[in-house]
Design a protein around this motif. Structure first.
Motif, mmCIF file in Angstrom:
data_model
loop_
_atom_site.group_PDB
_atom_site.id
_atom_site.type_symbol
_atom_site.label_atom_id
_atom_site.label_comp_id
_atom_site.label_asym_id
_atom_site.label_seq_id
_atom_site.Cartn_x
_atom_site.Cartn_y
_atom_site.Cartn_z
ATOM 1 N N SER A 36 -6.530 20.156 -6.987
ATOM 2 C CA SER A 36 -7.891 19.756 -6.643
ATOM 3 C C SER A 36 -7.978 18.231 -6.566
ATOM 4 C CB SER A 36 -8.877 20.271 -7.694
ATOM 5 O OG SER A 36 -8.524 19.760 -8.971
ATOM 6 N N ILE A 37 -8.840 17.758 -5.692
ATOM 7 C CA ILE A 37 -9.017 16.329 -5.489
ATOM 8 C C ILE A 37 -10.103 15.838 -6.432
ATOM 9 C CG2 ILE A 37 -9.616 14.523 -3.824
ATOM 10 C CD1 ILE A 37 -8.720 16.453 -1.626
ATOM 11 N N ILE A 74 0.873 -1.171 0.000
ATOM 12 C CA ILE A 74 0.000 0.000 0.000
ATOM 13 C C ILE A 74 0.912 1.223 0.000
ATOM 14 C CG2 ILE A 74 -1.575 1.388 1.385
ATOM 15 C CD1 ILE A 74 -2.991 -1.067 2.247
ATOM 16 N N TYR A 75 0.641 2.127 -0.904
ATOM 17 C CA TYR A 75 1.431 3.358 -0.998
ATOM 18 C C TYR A 75 0.707 4.472 -0.271
ATOM 19 C CZ TYR A 75 4.779 1.297 -4.189
ATOM 20 O OH TYR A 75 5.773 0.518 -4.740
ATOM 21 N N LEU A 76 1.448 5.182 0.549
ATOM 22 C CA LEU A 76 0.929 6.318 1.291
ATOM 23 C C LEU A 76 1.491 7.590 0.660
ATOM 24 C CD1 LEU A 76 1.526 4.839 4.861
ATOM 25 C CD2 LEU A 76 -0.616 4.863 3.578
ATOM 26 N N LEU A 77 0.630 8.406 0.136
ATOM 27 C CA LEU A 77 1.037 9.620 -0.576
ATOM 28 C C LEU A 77 0.670 10.848 0.244
ATOM 29 C CD1 LEU A 77 -0.257 7.410 -2.807
ATOM 30 C CD2 LEU A 77 0.762 9.079 -4.359
ATOM 31 N N SER A 78 1.597 11.780 0.374
ATOM 32 C CA SER A 78 1.370 12.978 1.180
ATOM 33 C C SER A 78 1.919 14.207 0.451
ATOM 34 C CB SER A 78 2.009 12.825 2.557
ATOM 35 O OG SER A 78 3.399 12.592 2.423
ATOM 36 N N LYS A 79 1.699 15.378 1.100
ATOM 37 C CA LYS A 79 2.085 16.665 0.498
ATOM 38 C C LYS A 79 1.496 16.778 -0.905
ATOM 39 C CE LYS A 79 6.324 17.386 3.152
ATOM 40 N NZ LYS A 79 7.774 17.697 3.121
ATOM 41 N N CYS A 80 0.193 16.583 -0.948
ATOM 42 C CA CYS A 80 -0.520 16.589 -2.229
ATOM 43 C C CYS A 80 -1.116 17.976 -2.496
ATOM 44 C CB CYS A 80 -1.627 15.547 -2.229
ATOM 45 S SG CYS A 80 -1.023 13.871 -1.896
ATOM 46 N N ASN A 81 -1.007 18.481 -3.726
ATOM 47 C CA ASN A 81 -1.531 19.781 -4.136
ATOM 48 C C ASN A 81 -2.578 19.589 -5.225
ATOM 49 O OD1 ASN A 81 0.377 21.148 -2.461
ATOM 50 N ND2 ASN A 81 1.940 20.778 -4.035
ATOM 51 N N GLU A 125 -2.067 -1.266 -8.337
ATOM 52 C CA GLU A 125 -3.018 -1.692 -9.370
ATOM 53 C C GLU A 125 -4.195 -0.742 -9.508
ATOM 54 O OE1 GLU A 125 -0.555 -4.982 -8.030
ATOM 55 O OE2 GLU A 125 -1.864 -3.562 -6.956
ATOM 56 N N ASP A 126 -4.326 0.204 -8.555
ATOM 57 C CA ASP A 126 -5.451 1.134 -8.638
ATOM 58 C C ASP A 126 -5.294 2.035 -9.868
ATOM 59 O OD1 ASP A 126 -7.122 3.623 -7.979
ATOM 60 O OD2 ASP A 126 -7.613 2.271 -6.302
ATOM 61 N N GLU A 127 -6.396 2.256 -10.544
ATOM 62 C CA GLU A 127 -6.366 3.040 -11.785
ATOM 63 C C GLU A 127 -6.037 4.496 -11.556
ATOM 64 O OE1 GLU A 127 -11.237 3.705 -11.759
ATOM 65 O OE2 GLU A 127 -10.324 2.432 -13.276
ATOM 66 N N SER A 128 -6.174 4.981 -10.321
ATOM 67 C CA SER A 128 -5.886 6.381 -10.007
ATOM 68 C C SER A 128 -4.473 6.590 -9.475
ATOM 69 C CB SER A 128 -6.894 6.907 -8.976
ATOM 70 O OG SER A 128 -8.213 6.745 -9.415
ATOM 71 N N PHE A 129 -3.680 5.542 -9.414
ATOM 72 C CA PHE A 129 -2.372 5.634 -8.787
ATOM 73 C C PHE A 129 -1.458 6.607 -9.539
ATOM 74 C CE2 PHE A 129 2.026 4.051 -8.156
ATOM 75 C CZ PHE A 129 2.126 4.270 -6.789
ATOM 76 N N GLU A 130 -1.423 6.530 -10.855
ATOM 77 C CA GLU A 130 -0.531 7.382 -11.642
ATOM 78 C C GLU A 130 -0.907 8.848 -11.507
ATOM 79 O OE1 GLU A 130 2.209 6.667 -13.180
ATOM 80 O OE2 GLU A 130 2.070 4.531 -12.678
ATOM 81 N N SER A 131 -2.187 9.143 -11.516
ATOM 82 C CA SER A 131 -2.622 10.539 -11.375
ATOM 83 C C SER A 131 -2.318 11.075 -9.980
ATOM 84 C CB SER A 131 -4.119 10.659 -11.672
ATOM 85 O OG SER A 131 -4.877 9.853 -10.780
ATOM 86 N N ALA A 132 -2.353 10.195 -8.940
ATOM 87 C CA ALA A 132 -2.041 10.637 -7.576
ATOM 88 C C ALA A 132 -0.560 10.967 -7.448
ATOM 89 C CB ALA A 132 -2.432 9.552 -6.584
ATOM 90 N N LEU A 133 0.297 10.225 -8.139
ATOM 91 C CA LEU A 133 1.729 10.508 -8.093
ATOM 92 C C LEU A 133 2.053 11.893 -8.654
ATOM 93 C CD1 LEU A 133 3.335 7.094 -9.195
ATOM 94 C CD2 LEU A 133 3.312 8.077 -6.902
ATOM 95 N N GLN A 134 1.212 12.386 -9.534
ATOM 96 C CA GLN A 134 1.476 13.678 -10.174
ATOM 97 C C GLN A 134 1.131 14.850 -9.262
ATOM 98 O OE1 GLN A 134 -0.631 13.701 -13.914
ATOM 99 N NE2 GLN A 134 0.526 11.950 -14.741
ATOM 100 N N VAL A 135 0.227 14.655 -8.298
ATOM 101 C CA VAL A 135 -0.188 15.767 -7.430
ATOM 102 C C VAL A 135 0.420 15.655 -6.025
ATOM 103 C CG1 VAL A 135 -2.330 16.109 -8.703
ATOM 104 C CG2 VAL A 135 -2.289 14.557 -6.727
ATOM 105 N N CYS A 136 1.107 14.574 -5.743
ATOM 106 C CA CYS A 136 1.682 14.373 -4.398
ATOM 107 C C CYS A 136 3.201 14.310 -4.496
ATOM 108 C CB CYS A 136 1.151 13.097 -3.764
ATOM 109 S SG CYS A 136 -0.651 13.094 -3.526
ATOM 110 N N GLU A 137 3.880 15.020 -3.590
ATOM 111 C CA GLU A 137 5.338 15.075 -3.611
ATOM 112 C C GLU A 137 5.994 13.855 -2.967
ATOM 113 O OE1 GLU A 137 6.741 18.649 -1.844
ATOM 114 O OE2 GLU A 137 5.355 19.959 -2.930
ATOM 115 N N LYS A 138 5.357 13.309 -1.985
ATOM 116 C CA LYS A 138 5.990 12.245 -1.212
ATOM 117 C C LYS A 138 5.132 10.987 -1.244
ATOM 118 C CE LYS A 138 7.634 11.184 3.518
ATOM 119 N NZ LYS A 138 7.687 11.678 4.917
ATOM 120 N N HIS A 139 5.802 9.833 -1.354
ATOM 121 C CA HIS A 139 5.085 8.562 -1.254
ATOM 122 C C HIS A 139 6.025 7.503 -0.655
ATOM 123 C CE1 HIS A 139 7.101 8.257 -5.181
ATOM 124 N NE2 HIS A 139 7.107 6.940 -4.949
#
Length: 338
Positions: free
Chosen positions: A145-146, A136-143, A174-188
Motif C-alpha cells: 500500500s502507498i 534523484i532516485y527512481l524507484l520502480s516495481k513497488c508493492n 535526504e527525504d524522510e520517506s526514502f528508507e521506507s520506499a526502498l523496502q516496498v520497491c525492488e528496483k532503484h
C-alpha cells in the motif's frame, strides 16, 4: 620576328609554365585532414558542434577528441551515450568546457518516455565530471500500500504498464520517506540532476522539473583556442594519442605557423620573378649568341679574305715563275738565229 627570336620566346614561355606548375602544386596542396575537419557538421536542432565533439558516422573521428562522439537522434537532437543512457546535449559552452545534458526519456515537456529504461550513471573512464551533482532516485516495481508520505513522490513512468512499470517514485536521499520506499520497491536507479538555490531543502520538490532540466558536465580535453586563432582546425592523432592542429600544409602540435599564408604568397611571387629572370637571362643570352654569330661571321669573312689573298699571291708567284722559265727557254733560240 626572326626564327631565332621566335624559338627563344617559345622556349622561355614553356620553361616559365613548367616552373609555375611545379611550384603551384607545392603552394596550393592542402592537407586532407584540414579539408575533412574544415566544414562544421551539426544536427537539425541543438547547439553548434565543434571540437572536442564530433558527429560519429558523419565526420572523421580525428576531427574530435576520443570519448566525445555524438549522434543525431531521429528527432534531430545531438545525443551522447554514457553508461547505457542516451542524453540530449542541450547546450555547449566551449569557453567554460561544460555542456548541459538531460536524459532522452525526459526530452518531452508533455510526457515522459519509459523511465524504467534509465540505468545508473557512471563517468568511470570518461573525460567528464559533474559540475554540481545532486541525485534523484527512481524507484520502480513497488508493492504494498502507498502511504501518505510516498504518494507525493509518485510519478508516471510512461512504460505503458509493461511489467507493472507504469508508475514509480522519485525522491532524494535526504527525504524522510526514502528508507521506507526502498523496502516496498525492488528496483532503484540514480539519475543525476542539478538543483538551484534551495530546491533540495524544499518540502515540495517538483522532481519532473529537475529531471527535465538535467545536469551539467565539465570536460577535460586539449584546448583548441590557440589552433583556432591560427586558422587551423583542431583534431586528434590516434596513433600518437596526441592533440593535433590541422593546417593547410600539414598537422602541427599546437597551432599553424603564422607564415603559412605568407609562404604561399612568397612562392607565387617567387615564381613570377623567376619567370621574369628566365626571360631576361634568355634575352641576354640571345644577344650574346647574336654577337657571337656575327663575330664568327666576320672572322670567317676575314679568314676567307686571307685565304683569297694567299691564293692570289701563290698564283702570282707561280705565274711569274712560269713566265721567267719561258723567257729563259726562248733566249738561246733568238741568239742562234742572229
Amino acid at each position: 620576328m626572326s626564327q631565332e627570336k621566335r624559338y627563344i620566346l617559345i622556349a622561355s614561355l614553356n620553361l616559365c609554365v613548367f616552373c609555375f606548375i611545379l611550384q603551384l602544386d607545392k603552394c596550393c596542396a592542402v592537407d586532407p585532414q584540414f579539408v575533412a575537419c574544415k566544414n562544421p557538421v551539426n544536427c537539425r536542432y541543438g547547439p553548434r558542434i565543434s571540437f572536442p565533439f564530433y558527429i560519429e558516422d558523419v565526420q572523421k573521428s580525428y576531427c574530435g577528441y576520443p570519448g566525445f562522439g555524438l549522434n543525431c537522434s531521429e528527432q534531430g537532437f545531438p545525443v551522447v551515450h554514457i553508461a547505457g543512457n542516451e542524453y540530449v546535449v542541450e547546450d555547449i559552452r566551449y569557453q567554460d568546457h561544460t555542456f548541459q545534458l538531460k536524459n532522452l526519456v525526459f526530452n518531452s515537456s508533455v510526457s515522459n518516455g519509459c523511465v524504467s529504461v534509465i540505468k545508473n550513471v557512471s563517468l568511470y573512464n570518461r573525460p567528464f565530471d559533474f559540475v554540481k551533482k545532486s541525485k534523484i532516485y527512481l524507484l520502480s516495481k513497488c508493492n504494498g500500500s502507498i502511504s501518505q508520505n510516498l504518494s507525493k513522490h509518485m510519478i508516471d513512468f510512461g512504460c505503458g504498464g509493461e511489467n507493472g512499470n507504469d508508475w514509480g517514485y522519485a525522491m532524494i536521499v535526504e527525504d524522510e520517506s526514502f528508507e521506507s520506499a526502498l523496502q516496498v520497491c525492488e528496483k532503484h536507479v540514480m539519475a543525476p540532476v542539478e538543483m538551484l538555490g534551495d530546491e533540495g531543502s524544499s518540502r515540495d520538490v517538483d522532481y519532473l522539473v529537475l529531471l527535465r532540466r538535467g545536469f551539467r558536465l565539465k570536460w577535460t580535453a586539449a584546448n583548441c583556442s590557440e589552433c583556432a586563432e591560427s586558422r587551423g582546425h583542431c583534431g586528434f592523432d590516434v596513433n600518437t594519442y596526441q592533440f593535433k592542429c590541422f593546417c593547410t600544409d600539414r598537422p602541427h602540435a599546437l597551432s599553424c605557423p603564422p607564415s603559412t599564408a605568407k609562404m604561399n604568397l612568397g612562392l607565387i611571387l617567387g615564381i613570377v620573378f623567376s619567370c621574369i629572370g628566365v626571360v631576361i637571362l634568355l634575352f641576354c643570352l640571345r644577344k650574346k649568341i647574336f654577337w657571337h654569330n656575327n663575330l664568327r661571321f666576320w672572322e670567317s669573312r676575314a679568314e676567307d679574305h686571307l685565304n683569297i689573298e694567299a691564293f692570289l699571291k701563290n698564283s702570282g708567284s707561280m705565274l711569274q715563275k712560269d713566265t721567267t722559265m719561258q723567257t729563259s727557254n726562248e733566249s738561246p733560240v733568238t741568239s742562234k738565229s742572229n
